[in-house]
Scaffold this motif. Structure first.
Motif, PDB file in Angstrom:
ATOM      1  N   ARG A   1       0.838  -1.199   0.000  1.00  0.00           N
ATOM      2  CA  ARG A   1       0.000   0.000   0.000  1.00  0.00           C
ATOM      3  C   ARG A   1       0.878   1.255   0.000  1.00  0.00           C
ATOM      4  N   TYR A   2       0.375   2.303  -0.607  1.00  0.00           N
ATOM      5  CA  TYR A   2       1.111   3.559  -0.707  1.00  0.00           C
ATOM      6  C   TYR A   2       0.090   4.673  -0.920  1.00  0.00           C
ATOM      7  N   THR A   3       0.570   5.906  -0.948  1.00  0.00           N
ATOM      8  CA  THR A   3      -0.320   7.038  -1.171  1.00  0.00           C
ATOM      9  C   THR A   3      -0.404   7.341  -2.660  1.00  0.00           C
ATOM     10  N   ALA A   4      -1.565   7.127  -3.239  1.00  0.00           N
ATOM     11  CA  ALA A   4      -1.760   7.375  -4.665  1.00  0.00           C
ATOM     12  C   ALA A   4      -1.720   8.872  -4.954  1.00  0.00           C
TER      13      ALA A   4
ATOM     14  N   GLY B   1     -11.591   6.126 -15.140  1.00  0.00           N
ATOM     15  CA  GLY B   1     -12.446   5.130 -15.781  1.00  0.00           C
ATOM     16  C   GLY B   1     -12.746   3.923 -14.917  1.00  0.00           C
ATOM     17  N   ARG B   2     -12.174   3.862 -13.731  1.00  0.00           N
ATOM     18  CA  ARG B   2     -12.390   2.707 -12.868  1.00  0.00           C
ATOM     19  C   ARG B   2     -13.115   3.121 -11.592  1.00  0.00           C
ATOM     20  N   ARG B   3     -14.171   2.391 -11.273  1.00  0.00           N
ATOM     21  CA  ARG B   3     -14.970   2.690 -10.089  1.00  0.00           C
ATOM     22  C   ARG B   3     -14.927   1.500  -9.135  1.00  0.00           C
ATOM     23  N   LEU B   4     -14.919   1.784  -7.857  1.00  0.00           N
ATOM     24  CA  LEU B   4     -14.906   0.719  -6.864  1.00  0.00           C
ATOM     25  C   LEU B   4     -16.210  -0.067  -6.898  1.00  0.00           C
ATOM     26  N   PRO B   5     -16.145  -1.398  -6.872  1.00  0.00           N
ATOM     27  CA  PRO B   5     -17.377  -2.200  -6.801  1.00  0.00           C
ATOM     28  C   PRO B   5     -18.120  -1.947  -5.494  1.00  0.00           C
ATOM     29  N   ASP B   6     -19.427  -2.108  -5.530  1.00  0.00           N
ATOM     30  CA  ASP B   6     -20.243  -1.834  -4.354  1.00  0.00           C
ATOM     31  C   ASP B   6     -19.841  -2.675  -3.148  1.00  0.00           C
ATOM     32  N   ASP B   7     -19.475  -3.947  -3.381  1.00  0.00           N
ATOM     33  CA  ASP B   7     -19.123  -4.790  -2.243  1.00  0.00           C
ATOM     34  C   ASP B   7     -17.824  -4.341  -1.599  1.00  0.00           C
ATOM     35  N   VAL B   8     -16.900  -3.791  -2.381  1.00  0.00           N
ATOM     36  CA  VAL B   8     -15.648  -3.259  -1.836  1.00  0.00           C
ATOM     37  C   VAL B   8     -15.932  -1.996  -1.033  1.00  0.00           C
TER      38      VAL B   8
ATOM     39  N   LEU C   1      -5.708   0.647   6.091  1.00  0.00           N
ATOM     40  CA  LEU C   1      -5.317  -0.763   6.107  1.00  0.00           C
ATOM     41  C   LEU C   1      -6.332  -1.611   5.346  1.00  0.00           C
ATOM     42  N   ALA C   2      -7.615  -1.314   5.535  1.00  0.00           N
ATOM     43  CA  ALA C   2      -8.655  -2.049   4.809  1.00  0.00           C
ATOM     44  C   ALA C   2      -8.499  -1.849   3.314  1.00  0.00           C
ATOM     45  N   ALA C   3      -8.216  -0.629   2.893  1.00  0.00           N
ATOM     46  CA  ALA C   3      -8.019  -0.356   1.473  1.00  0.00           C
ATOM     47  C   ALA C   3      -6.856  -1.175   0.931  1.00  0.00           C
ATOM     48  N   GLY C   4      -5.760  -1.210   1.670  1.00  0.00           N
ATOM     49  CA  GLY C   4      -4.614  -1.986   1.230  1.00  0.00           C
ATOM     50  C   GLY C   4      -4.940  -3.459   1.102  1.00  0.00           C
ATOM     51  N   ALA C   5      -5.690  -3.980   2.061  1.00  0.00           N
ATOM     52  CA  ALA C   5      -6.046  -5.400   2.042  1.00  0.00           C
ATOM     53  C   ALA C   5      -6.972  -5.731   0.877  1.00  0.00           C
ATOM     54  N   LEU C   6      -7.755  -4.749   0.436  1.00  0.00           N
ATOM     55  CA  LEU C   6      -8.718  -4.973  -0.643  1.00  0.00           C
ATOM     56  C   LEU C   6      -8.174  -4.594  -2.018  1.00  0.00           C
ATOM     57  N   GLY C   7      -6.904  -4.182  -2.064  1.00  0.00           N
ATOM     58  CA  GLY C   7      -6.320  -3.789  -3.340  1.00  0.00           C
ATOM     59  C   GLY C   7      -6.809  -2.450  -3.839  1.00  0.00           C
TER      60      GLY C   7
ATOM     61  N   PRO D   1     -13.412  19.188  10.421  1.00  0.00           N
ATOM     62  CA  PRO D   1     -12.763  18.276   9.471  1.00  0.00           C
ATOM     63  C   PRO D   1     -11.432  17.782  10.022  1.00  0.00           C
ATOM     64  N   ALA D   2     -11.170  16.493   9.843  1.00  0.00           N
ATOM     65  CA  ALA D   2      -9.909  15.914  10.297  1.00  0.00           C
ATOM     66  C   ALA D   2      -9.007  15.581   9.118  1.00  0.00           C
ATOM     67  N   VAL D   3      -9.529  14.830   8.160  1.00  0.00           N
ATOM     68  CA  VAL D   3      -8.725  14.403   7.023  1.00  0.00           C
ATOM     69  C   VAL D   3      -9.645  13.976   5.885  1.00  0.00           C
ATOM     70  N   ILE D   4      -9.197  14.192   4.659  1.00  0.00           N
ATOM     71  CA  ILE D   4      -9.898  13.729   3.464  1.00  0.00           C
ATOM     72  C   ILE D   4      -9.168  12.500   2.937  1.00  0.00           C
ATOM     73  N   VAL D   5      -9.911  11.478   2.526  1.00  0.00           N
ATOM     74  CA  VAL D   5      -9.294  10.289   1.945  1.00  0.00           C
ATOM     75  C   VAL D   5      -9.946   9.987   0.604  1.00  0.00           C
ATOM     76  N   SER D   6      -9.140   9.987  -0.452  1.00  0.00           N
ATOM     77  CA  SER D   6      -9.606   9.549  -1.768  1.00  0.00           C
ATOM     78  C   SER D   6      -9.376   8.057  -1.894  1.00  0.00           C
ATOM     79  N   LEU D   7     -10.276   7.385  -2.616  1.00  0.00           N
ATOM     80  CA  LEU D   7     -10.212   5.932  -2.786  1.00  0.00           C
ATOM     81  C   LEU D   7     -10.501   5.575  -4.233  1.00  0.00           C
ATOM     82  N   GLY D   8      -9.785   4.611  -4.757  1.00  0.00           N
ATOM     83  CA  GLY D   8     -10.010   4.192  -6.139  1.00  0.00           C
ATOM     84  C   GLY D   8      -8.848   3.364  -6.636  1.00  0.00           C
ATOM     85  N   TYR D   9      -8.523   3.532  -7.903  1.00  0.00           N
ATOM     86  CA  TYR D   9      -7.418   2.796  -8.532  1.00  0.00           C
ATOM     87  C   TYR D   9      -6.508   3.793  -9.230  1.00  0.00           C
TER      88      TYR D   9
END
Length: 216
Positions: free
Chosen positions: A10-13, A19-26, A151-157, A184-192
């Motif tokens: 895991r790293y900071t993107a 063009g890629r969206r996270l699946p609902d289950d993720v 950590l959860a993001a890293g585990a889920l790719g 506000p504490a922190v903003i986190v972006s998630l994706g690929y």
């Protein structure tokens, strides 16, 4: 993949593939990581704003202006964005809601246990109120949730970008945070990450074990 490999991977993107969206289950699993994060005396002193469309991400991106404009693409191009906020106060209504939820979830063997939990949690809240550092205390709890999310993001790719570089006043105006008793504490972006993300190709660098750890 074992835990050490996840931590190394895991790293900071720095750039996202639009063009890629996270699946609902993720997404559901990432939200569960936030919901089930631990907090001191289970006070759960936080609230999470989740942006999953262009309008929501644009709203979060109002905080990435001026000297923080470099963060705007990381917000706008990601699949999902979470604004983690800490409660600035822990009023009786919030504490009662937590206690009632614990009761509903079967946490108490009887009224004595329920009352003991109420007094213990209330005692810690009063301690920090009297010390004048309750807002700092709740911010620390929000960062525990941040750690679980990353950590959860890293585990889920899933790639993630935690950001402290934002205009707190702009986010306050956009989300009405002060009137909600939030900061506000922190903003986190998630994706690929995008192929253009230079940080994806760099080796991870951390201080050596013998520098970081000492026997007590």
């Amino acid at each position: 993949m074992d835990l050490i490999e996840i931590l190394k991977h895991r790293y900071t993107a720095k750039a996202y593939d639009t063009g890629r969206r996270l699946p609902d289950d993720v997404v559901a699993q990432l939200m569960a990581a936030l919901r089930f994060s631990p907090s001191s005396v289970n006070a759960q002193p936080w609230h999470f704003f989740v942006a999953d469309d262009a309008a929501g991400k644009a709203r979060v991106a109002t905080g990435a202006a001026g000297p923080f404009a470099y963060n705007a693409p990381k917000i706008l191009n990601a699949s999902h964005v979470v604004l983690l906020c800490a409660r600035t106060t822990l009023p009786p209504a919030h504490l009662q809601a937590v206690l009632d939820q614990e009761q509903a979830d079967g946490r108490f063997a009887g009224e004595e246990a329920r009352e003991g939990q109420r007094k213990t949690r209330g005692g810690y809240v009063t301690l920090h109120e009297e010390a004048g550092d309750l807002a700092m205390w709740t911010q620390k709890q929000a960062y525990i949730a941040l750690g679980f999310l990353l950590l959860a993001a890293g585990a889920l790719g899933v790639d993630a970008t935690p950001m402290e570089g934002f205009d707190a006043g702009a986010l306050d105006a956009a989300f009405g945070l002060t009137e909600k008793g939030l900061a506000p504490a922190v903003i986190v972006s998630l994706g690929y990450h995008a192929e253009s993300d230079f940080n994806a190709k760099l080796p991870k660098s951390r201080l050596a074990d013998d520098v970081l750890f000492s026997r007590a």
